[in-house]
Design an enzyme around this catalytic site. Structure first.
Site, PDB file in Angstrom:
ATOM      1  N   GLU A 141       0.798  -1.225   0.000  1.00  0.00           N
ATOM      2  CA  GLU A 141       0.000   0.000   0.000  1.00  0.00           C
ATOM      3  C   GLU A 141       0.833   1.278   0.000  1.00  0.00           C
ATOM      4  O   GLU A 141       0.293   2.359  -0.219  1.00  0.00           O
ATOM      5  CB  GLU A 141      -0.994  -0.003   1.167  1.00  0.00           C
ATOM      6  CG  GLU A 141      -0.403  -0.028   2.559  1.00  0.00           C
ATOM      7  CD  GLU A 141      -0.189  -1.438   3.093  1.00  0.00           C
ATOM      8  OE1 GLU A 141      -0.105  -2.384   2.290  1.00  0.00           O
ATOM      9  OE2 GLU A 141      -0.090  -1.584   4.336  1.00  0.00           O
ATOM     10  N   ASN A 142       2.134   1.174   0.237  1.00  0.00           N
ATOM     11  CA  ASN A 142       2.954   2.379   0.136  1.00  0.00           C
ATOM     12  C   ASN A 142       3.204   2.782  -1.315  1.00  0.00           C
ATOM     13  O   ASN A 142       3.768   3.842  -1.564  1.00  0.00           O
ATOM     14  CB  ASN A 142       4.282   2.202   0.887  1.00  0.00           C
ATOM     15  CG  ASN A 142       5.099   1.048   0.358  1.00  0.00           C
ATOM     16  OD1 ASN A 142       4.576  -0.044   0.162  1.00  0.00           O
ATOM     17  ND2 ASN A 142       6.363   1.284   0.112  1.00  0.00           N
TER      18      ASN A 142
END
Lengths: 218, 233
Positions: A46-47
């Protein structure tokens, strides 16, 4: 009873061809090691990366290429980078097919608690609340009981919630269970673990329908 | 071409005052505006509110501002890597607002794009939604979250040009693009500042309209938090 790697191995059987998958920290990260190599799967972090590969060879680490656990990683052919807002758009917009994450507690109505223990240092929810609120398919990977031997599969969560009514499936060291309107449906037993043992370790309502098969792991 | 370049980090941070709200890009220590943080320490501004996904580690990133007690309030999604942070939080010296990561990113993007607020399913039914409006759409419940308001946004890019156009590298992109234009003044620091015309317009990630000041950063440490490797066969 399964160890962490065997839990990951069982969960890997749920990953299907063409899936985009988000893996949480801990046991979920291990799932990538057991996905069949004859299917196409992309892992999202998700980064801001899709198409995550294995850790780099020593000397090839790049500080600008990490996963959500802040570990140095590599990318595979077909990978892409993007910003955090777009990344959570993938998640919120249900473009990610499967989310696998850990939990401190799961309730029989699908509630999950995995970010905060009152009285202890709170580190934050990171992306967990976004993930559980949006994912179509959420599998929880966890031990059936906590270190004190208490059940983590409850009638109702006692810890502050991460999300409500979102968990569909749970794989523990003892069993595979599904969340149903009537309680936890026991789907499979870990090799050598009896229904009675699972019953004893489950505080929430456990539904047993006929013979419960053992997991097939090898 | 409208020039956005400033000579150095001193000019880039002119106007930063005590009590301001600052956005800072980065995920962990990846893609953080190292030069701007160093200058904030040098300026000694206090009582600042920081909107940043993480709070650095004890001796790097926003940890440097925490050491000097310059931060009044942190707005983050995850703050687990910092002992000094923990000490100040538990002693009540530091105010902390924990926000789901996707909501944090979207509150920046909303500010950038002119939305006062948006509905998200994240945090519904949890303490994050307490005191907030909720609404049902198509049978699912959502929480109303408001756009951030900030005085400065400090972002870090890989390459930039005199016009303020930015290109990011790898996962160092993270929160940086959504913070551009989300504050009154956006300050971009870049590893490589190039003349206008050097960047292919097709490859620009953030157009210069979102950036008020751009400068060439110095000596990026780019510290790695978790160095994970595999052995060569």
């Amino acid at each position: 009873m399964l160890d962490k790697n065997r839990i990951a191995k069982r969960i890997a059987q749920e990953v299907q061809d063409g899936y985009y998958v988000n893996l949480g920290i801990g046991i979920p990260t291990l799932v990538a090691n057991f996905v069949r190599d004859d299917i196409s799967v992309e892992f999202q972090s998700e980064n801001g990366v899709l198409g995550m590969g294995p850790f780099p060879f020593e000397g090839d680490e790049d500080a600008d290429i990490i996963n959500a656990g802040k570990q140095t990683i590599t990318t595979l052919p077909g990978a892409s980078f993007f910003d955090s807002a777009l990344s959570f758009g993938m998640i919120r917009g249900k473009h990610v097919d499967l989310t696998i994450l850990g939990a401190m507690e799961v309730a029989q109505n699908g509630d999950i608690a995995n970010w905060k223990i009152p009285g202890k240092m709170v580190k934050g929810m990171g992306g967990a609340m976004d993930l559980v609120a949006s994912a179509e398919q959420i599998i929880v990977a966890m031990m059936h009981t906590n270190r004190a031997g208490e059940s983590k599969l409850l009638k109702q969560c006692s810890l502050p919630l991460t999300g409500v009514g979102c968990v569909k499936k749970i794989v523990t060291n003892l069993a595979v269970l599904e969340v149903t309107p009537d309680g936890f449906l026991l789907v499979e037993r870990a090799p050598g673990v009896s229904v009675e043992e699972i019953k004893a370790a489950t505080e929430g309502t456990l539904i047993i329908k006929g013979e419960v098969p053992e997991m097939v792991l090898d | 071409m409208i020039r956005k370049t400033v000579a150095n980090v001193h000019e880039a941070l002119a106007g930063v005052e005590n009590g301001m709200t600052l956005m800072l890009g980065g995920f962990g220590l990846c893609g953080i505006p190292e030069n701007a943080i160093a200058q904030l320490v040098a300026l000694g501004v206090t009582d600042i509110t920081c909107i940043s996904n993480n709070a650095g580690v004890d001796d790097f990133g926003l940890g440097l501002l925490l050491q000097k007690r310059q931060i009044k309030k942190m707005i983050s999604s995850y703050v687990g890597e910092n002992d000094e942070f923990e000490r100040q939080m538990l002693s009540g010296e530091l105010e902390v607002e924990l926000t789901p990561q996707g909501t944090l990113a979207e509150k920046c993007r909303a500010a950038q794009g002119g939305f006062p607020a948006f509905f998200t399913p994240a945090g519904y039914g949890t303490e994050v939604a307490e005191g907030k409006e909720t609404r049902e759409f198509n049978g699912k419940m959502y929480v109303l979250e408001e756009a951030y308001k900030a005085d400065f946004a400090f972002v870090k890019a890989w390459k930039g040009d005199e016009a303020g156009n930015l290109i990011f590298k790898g996962t160092a992109r993270n929160f940086n693009p959504a913070m551009c234009g989300a504050a009154t003044i956006t300050v971009a620091e870049v590893e490589e500042l190039l003349p206008a015309g050097s960047l292919d317009p097709n490859q620009v990630h953030i157009p210069g309209i979102f950036v008020q000041r751009i400068f060439q950063g110095n000596t990026y440490e780019k510290r790695i938090e978790q160095r994970t490797v595999r052995q060569r066969d």
